[in-house]
Design an enzyme around this catalytic site. Sequence first.
Site, short mmCIF file in Angstrom:
data_model
loop_
_atom_site.label_atom_id
_atom_site.label_comp_id
_atom_site.label_asym_id
_atom_site.label_seq_id
_atom_site.Cartn_x
_atom_site.Cartn_y
_atom_site.Cartn_z
N SER A 147 0.91 -1.27 -0.21
CA SER A 147 -0.09 -0.10 -0.27
C SER A 147 1.25 1.66 -0.38
O SER A 147 1.69 1.55 0.24
CB SER A 147 -0.36 -0.02 0.85
OG SER A 147 -1.17 1.43 1.09
N TYR A 160 -2.88 -1.69 9.80
CA TYR A 160 -2.88 -2.21 8.26
C TYR A 160 -1.42 -1.61 7.88
O TYR A 160 -0.72 -2.28 7.26
CB TYR A 160 -4.30 -1.23 6.98
CG TYR A 160 -3.87 -1.34 6.49
CD1 TYR A 160 -4.42 -2.07 5.32
CD2 TYR A 160 -3.86 -0.46 5.01
CE1 TYR A 160 -4.66 -2.90 4.08
CE2 TYR A 160 -3.82 -0.42 4.01
CZ TYR A 160 -3.90 -1.83 3.36
OH TYR A 160 -4.13 -1.89 2.05
#
Length: 254
Positions: A147, A160
Amino acid sequence: MTPLKNRTALVTGAGRGIGRAIAQRLAHDGALVAVHYGHDETSARHTTQLITDHGGRAFPLHAPLGTPDDATTLYQRLDTALHHLNQPPTLHILVNNAGYNIRGGITDVTPHDFDRLMTIHAKTPLFLIQHALPRLPHGARIINITSAATRHALTTALTYTMAKSALNALTRTLAQELGPRHITVNAVAPGYTKTDMNKHRWNTPQQETTHTTHTALGRMGHPTDIADIVAFLASHHARWITGQTIDASGGTHL
């Protein structure tokens, strides 16, 4: 053009979103694709149907992740499926895509959420790769989906981001270790991408516009944007790229 002809690919979490787009693109390029899913059989079979309807080769593969012996179970089922297709138990391309997000900052995170996110995004890819090693031939490809949140402070997705950062570290280290076998290991880091997982963040035109203003290219990402980069890394054209995290965010938060 079928640059991935005679290649077998496994894409985890391929039932929807980015995973579906990756599976479709790899199949379009000639690969036989294992469309992995953990729970949503309907979506995985839909992905498979989309591929076969366009002349590609694919099959659904069920194996829940984040459970005891998940890697062992997955590869046993993969080997069985390949045997039924008269294919050798060889894996040329592994795409670790499966994942999800639990939003929250430092005051929100719980031990359960932390353990779950680290398991799915860091532990599971590690052991899927470990168990794949006997099946990976010289010159195989490992591609991890991380990400763009790992390069800027996204306070609403603390755990995350930590888990995806661990996956980036795994990518660099394994590239060095597997280099003698000419197995490349790279990561692709999407930014704001329109998928089912994130639709709540831009379910109005105003929300989408707000996120778009953070990108240099002035639009939201689409799953196919990510899939095209993965296909390049899976091909012979990317043979001299390894240990890299490719930012696939359209220049988000530059």
